[in-house]
Design a protein around this motif. Structure first.
Motif, PDB file in Angstrom:
ATOM      1  N   ASN A   1       2.642   0.026   0.803  1.00  0.00           N
ATOM      2  CA  ASN A   1       3.051   0.301   2.184  1.00  0.00           C
ATOM      3  C   ASN A   1       1.876   0.696   3.080  1.00  0.00           C
ATOM      4  O   ASN A   1       2.007   0.704   4.305  1.00  0.00           O
ATOM      5  N   GLN A   2       0.751   1.019   2.482  1.00  0.00           N
ATOM      6  CA  GLN A   2      -0.432   1.409   3.271  1.00  0.00           C
ATOM      7  C   GLN A   2      -1.411   0.240   3.451  1.00  0.00           C
ATOM      8  O   GLN A   2      -2.471   0.413   4.048  1.00  0.00           O
ATOM      9  N   LEU A   3      -1.057  -0.937   2.944  1.00  0.00           N
ATOM     10  CA  LEU A   3      -1.921  -2.121   3.109  1.00  0.00           C
ATOM     11  C   LEU A   3      -1.541  -2.789   4.419  1.00  0.00           C
ATOM     12  O   LEU A   3      -0.747  -3.723   4.459  1.00  0.00           O
ATOM     13  N   ARG A   4      -2.136  -2.327   5.515  1.00  0.00           N
ATOM     14  CA  ARG A   4      -1.731  -2.777   6.841  1.00  0.00           C
ATOM     15  C   ARG A   4      -2.909  -3.429   7.568  1.00  0.00           C
ATOM     16  O   ARG A   4      -3.566  -4.292   7.025  1.00  0.00           O
ATOM     17  N   TYR A   5      -3.164  -3.030   8.785  1.00  0.00           N
ATOM     18  CA  TYR A   5      -4.283  -3.595   9.559  1.00  0.00           C
ATOM     19  C   TYR A   5      -5.582  -2.897   9.141  1.00  0.00           C
ATOM     20  O   TYR A   5      -5.558  -1.901   8.418  1.00  0.00           O
ATOM     21  N   PRO A   6      -6.742  -3.409   9.580  1.00  0.00           N
ATOM     22  CA  PRO A   6      -8.013  -2.792   9.157  1.00  0.00           C
ATOM     23  C   PRO A   6      -8.122  -1.327   9.584  1.00  0.00           C
ATOM     24  O   PRO A   6      -8.152  -1.006  10.765  1.00  0.00           O
ATOM     25  N   ASN A   7      -8.172  -0.438   8.611  1.00  0.00           N
ATOM     26  CA  ASN A   7      -8.424   0.989   8.819  1.00  0.00           C
ATOM     27  C   ASN A   7      -8.785   1.586   7.472  1.00  0.00           C
ATOM     28  O   ASN A   7      -8.715   0.900   6.440  1.00  0.00           O
ATOM     29  N   ASN A   8      -9.177   2.853   7.441  1.00  0.00           N
ATOM     30  CA  ASN A   8      -9.655   3.406   6.163  1.00  0.00           C
ATOM     31  C   ASN A   8      -8.521   3.664   5.165  1.00  0.00           C
ATOM     32  O   ASN A   8      -8.774   3.743   3.963  1.00  0.00           O
ATOM     33  N   HIS A   9      -7.280   3.769   5.621  1.00  0.00           N
ATOM     34  CA  HIS A   9      -6.165   3.878   4.678  1.00  0.00           C
ATOM     35  C   HIS A   9      -5.970   2.554   3.939  1.00  0.00           C
ATOM     36  O   HIS A   9      -5.809   2.524   2.706  1.00  0.00           O
ATOM     37  N   THR A  10      -5.975   1.452   4.693  1.00  0.00           N
ATOM     38  CA  THR A  10      -5.860   0.131   4.068  1.00  0.00           C
ATOM     39  C   THR A  10      -6.985  -0.083   3.066  1.00  0.00           C
ATOM     40  O   THR A  10      -6.759  -0.554   1.938  1.00  0.00           O
ATOM     41  N   HIS A  11      -8.204   0.267   3.444  1.00  0.00           N
ATOM     42  CA  HIS A  11      -9.368   0.072   2.576  1.00  0.00           C
ATOM     43  C   HIS A  11      -9.239   0.888   1.289  1.00  0.00           C
ATOM     44  O   HIS A  11      -9.453   0.374   0.183  1.00  0.00           O
ATOM     45  N   TYR A  12      -8.858   2.150   1.442  1.00  0.00           N
ATOM     46  CA  TYR A  12      -8.769   3.039   0.281  1.00  0.00           C
ATOM     47  C   TYR A  12      -7.662   2.596  -0.676  1.00  0.00           C
ATOM     48  O   TYR A  12      -7.872   2.477  -1.890  1.00  0.00           O
ATOM     49  N   PHE A  13      -6.466   2.340  -0.153  1.00  0.00           N
ATOM     50  CA  PHE A  13      -5.347   2.010  -1.031  1.00  0.00           C
ATOM     51  C   PHE A  13      -5.470   0.607  -1.620  1.00  0.00           C
ATOM     52  O   PHE A  13      -4.960   0.351  -2.711  1.00  0.00           O
ATOM     53  N   SER A  14      -6.151  -0.288  -0.939  1.00  0.00           N
ATOM     54  CA  SER A  14      -6.445  -1.597  -1.521  1.00  0.00           C
ATOM     55  C   SER A  14      -7.352  -1.418  -2.741  1.00  0.00           C
ATOM     56  O   SER A  14      -7.108  -2.004  -3.804  1.00  0.00           O
ATOM     57  N   PHE A  15      -8.355  -0.566  -2.584  1.00  0.00           N
ATOM     58  CA  PHE A  15      -9.235  -0.296  -3.721  1.00  0.00           C
ATOM     59  C   PHE A  15      -8.471   0.356  -4.874  1.00  0.00           C
ATOM     60  O   PHE A  15      -8.655  -0.011  -6.036  1.00  0.00           O
ATOM     61  N   ILE A  16      -7.608   1.320  -4.557  1.00  0.00           N
ATOM     62  CA  ILE A  16      -6.838   2.017  -5.593  1.00  0.00           C
ATOM     63  C   ILE A  16      -5.988   1.030  -6.378  1.00  0.00           C
ATOM     64  O   ILE A  16      -5.943   1.055  -7.623  1.00  0.00           O
ATOM     65  N   LEU A  17      -5.306   0.134  -5.687  1.00  0.00           N
ATOM     66  CA  LEU A  17      -4.429  -0.826  -6.356  1.00  0.00           C
ATOM     67  C   LEU A  17      -5.236  -1.758  -7.271  1.00  0.00           C
ATOM     68  O   LEU A  17      -4.850  -2.017  -8.411  1.00  0.00           O
ATOM     69  N   LEU A  18      -6.369  -2.228  -6.770  1.00  0.00           N
ATOM     70  CA  LEU A  18      -7.214  -3.124  -7.572  1.00  0.00           C
ATOM     71  C   LEU A  18      -7.845  -2.362  -8.745  1.00  0.00           C
ATOM     72  O   LEU A  18      -7.982  -2.904  -9.841  1.00  0.00           O
ATOM     73  N   TYR A  19      -8.205  -1.099  -8.518  1.00  0.00           N
ATOM     74  CA  TYR A  19      -8.777  -0.285  -9.590  1.00  0.00           C
ATOM     75  C   TYR A  19      -7.755  -0.063 -10.696  1.00  0.00           C
ATOM     76  O   TYR A  19      -8.069  -0.186 -11.889  1.00  0.00           O
ATOM     77  N   LEU A  20      -6.528   0.268 -10.318  1.00  0.00           N
ATOM     78  CA  LEU A  20      -5.474   0.478 -11.317  1.00  0.00           C
ATOM     79  C   LEU A  20      -5.213  -0.803 -12.110  1.00  0.00           C
ATOM     80  O   LEU A  20      -4.933  -0.754 -13.312  1.00  0.00           O
TER      81      LEU A  20
END
Length: 416
Positions: A308-327
């Motif tokens: 739900n945090q994978l939205r438009y370019p911002n640091n929340h999108t960046h962080y949670f995209s990394f978290i999902l890929l890391y997991l």
């Protein structure tokens, strides 16, 4: 019976008066903006009192009035966004009414019409007031059932009108270098409200700040997210979804703030940080505990909270995209990797719009060799699954793991 008729007659007169009030609004001189705003907020309060949960027989008329051109656009555009909380409350009223029907897939003809009307309202908001959906996305996602993927995608696809989104399929796109990727999105919803309600905020804060040795926080986390049997029966899930959503976003925000504090002044956290700096230990402990300790239902809700945090370019999108890929990359259980893929994929195979951050994350997953995506057995478990992955891969500009003649369509083709 006579009392019921009298009750409906009274409500009918009230709604008739509200409609007359709306029509009168369209004739008022714009000079009297302050007076107009008072009338609009009075109407909004009346609509809230007559919400579908309280007066279900008038739900169609209610939706017509709430979305009327003399009300919705005026409330959202006048008086420096002061009308936004009023309309947010009305939209929540609507979601709360239709949620049980959508959750249980009870789409009888009346509910189907109401659902389509709701989608139309959201599409108007996406086109004319995207910032409204951006700022309140969190509270809306709390109520929209996981099964309503397109409805949630519409909310999450909103981005500020002054922003131009880079094409996610651009070869070698460096999202770290985007100016917007280091900026925090504005969130008008109270992210930590559910944590406070369950007296968990102080415990989470303590763990994130001190990561105390011997604490039982992680071992007790799953139990704290569970509902009582009676609550679970009403909610249709064993888990407290608002609490899960609150925990995930709140922990992410705190981790981002810690990362920003570590970054030298004047430097961009996104462009200068190596992958290691993203691993704020305490936050990652929480996310890894959730992905490993929760069973299938809970893990699915957790992954949805992240997505739900994978939205438009911002640091929340960046962080949670990394978290999902890391997991995904760190998991040694293919069942977890398959479920991560499912959460991303099911949001892509519905009709557009698709959130920018969702596309960016999925493209990275299928194109970057470090994730070894195409070697996973779940991408080859059945011919129709292979075709589905091939279709989405083509649409995202990814590699073609199966024969070119298998599928010649795009993402939307998978709906048929």
């Amino acid at each position: 019976m006579q009392r019921i008729r009298k009750h409906h007659s009274t409500l009918g007169r009230i709604l008739g008066c509200l409609l007359i009030g709306l029509l009168d609004l369209s004739t008022l001189d714009p000079v009297f903006e302050g007076a107009n705003f008072q009338v609009l907020t009075a109407l909004a309060t009346s609509f809230h009192a007559l919400q579908p949960l309280k007066v279900p027989a008038f739900s169609f008329v209610w939706l017509e009035l709430v979305s009327h051109r003399s009300f919705m656009p005026k409330l959202l555009s006048t008086n420096a966004q002061k009308g936004w909380p009023y309309f947010q409350r009305l939209l929540v009223d609507l979601f709360q009414f239709i949620e049980p029907f959508l959750r249980n897939a009870e789409l009888a003809e009346p509910v189907r019409f109401l659902y389509k009307g709701t989608l139309r309202v959201l599409l108007v908001l996406l086109h004319d007031f995207p910032e409204f959906l951006c700022d309140y996305h969190f509270s809306f996602c709390d109520i929209i059932p996981p099964s309503c993927i397109q409805m949630r995608n519409i909310v999450l696809s909103a981005f500020p009108r002054n922003m131009r989104l880079p094409d996610p399929s651009t070869p070698n796109l460096k999202i770290d270098l985007l100016a917007e990727i280091s900026q925090s999105p504005r969130i008008l919803s109270e992210v930590d409200a559910a944590l406070k309600t369950k007296q968990m905020k102080s415990v989470v804060d303590e763990y994130l700040k001190t990561r105390p040795q011997g604490t039982s926080f992680l071992s007790e986390l799953k139990q704290k997210l569970l509902l009582s049997p009676s609550e679970a029966a009403r909610a249709g899930t064993r888990y407290n979804v608002p609490l899960m959503n609150s925990l995930v976003l709140y922990v992410g925000i705190q981790a981002i703030q810690q990362l920003q504090a570590r970054t030298p002044h004047g430097q961009s956290m996104a462009s200068n940080a190596s992958l290691a700096i993203f691993l704020v230990g305490a936050a990652l402990d929480i996310f890894q505990t959730l992905i490993l300790e929760l069973e299938t239902e809970g893990r699915y809700l957790f992954l949805n909270a992240v997505a739900n945090q994978l939205r438009y370019p911002n640091n929340h999108t960046h962080y949670f995209s990394f978290i999902l890929l890391y997991l995904f990359s760190e998991s040694n259980q293919e069942a977890i990797q398959e479920q991560i893929t499912r959460v991303l994929l099911e949001r892509l195979i519905v009709n557009r719009p698709h959130p920018w951050g969702l596309l960016i994350t999925f493209i990275e997953l299928i194109k970057n060799p470090r994730y070894n995506f195409w070697s996973r057995s779940f991408t080859r478990c059945a011919p129709e699954i292979e075709k589905l992955f091939e279709s989405v891969s083509r649409s995202c500009g990814g590699p073609k793991p199966v024969d070119d003649g298998v599928v010649a369509g795009g993402i939307s083709d998978t709906m048929h």
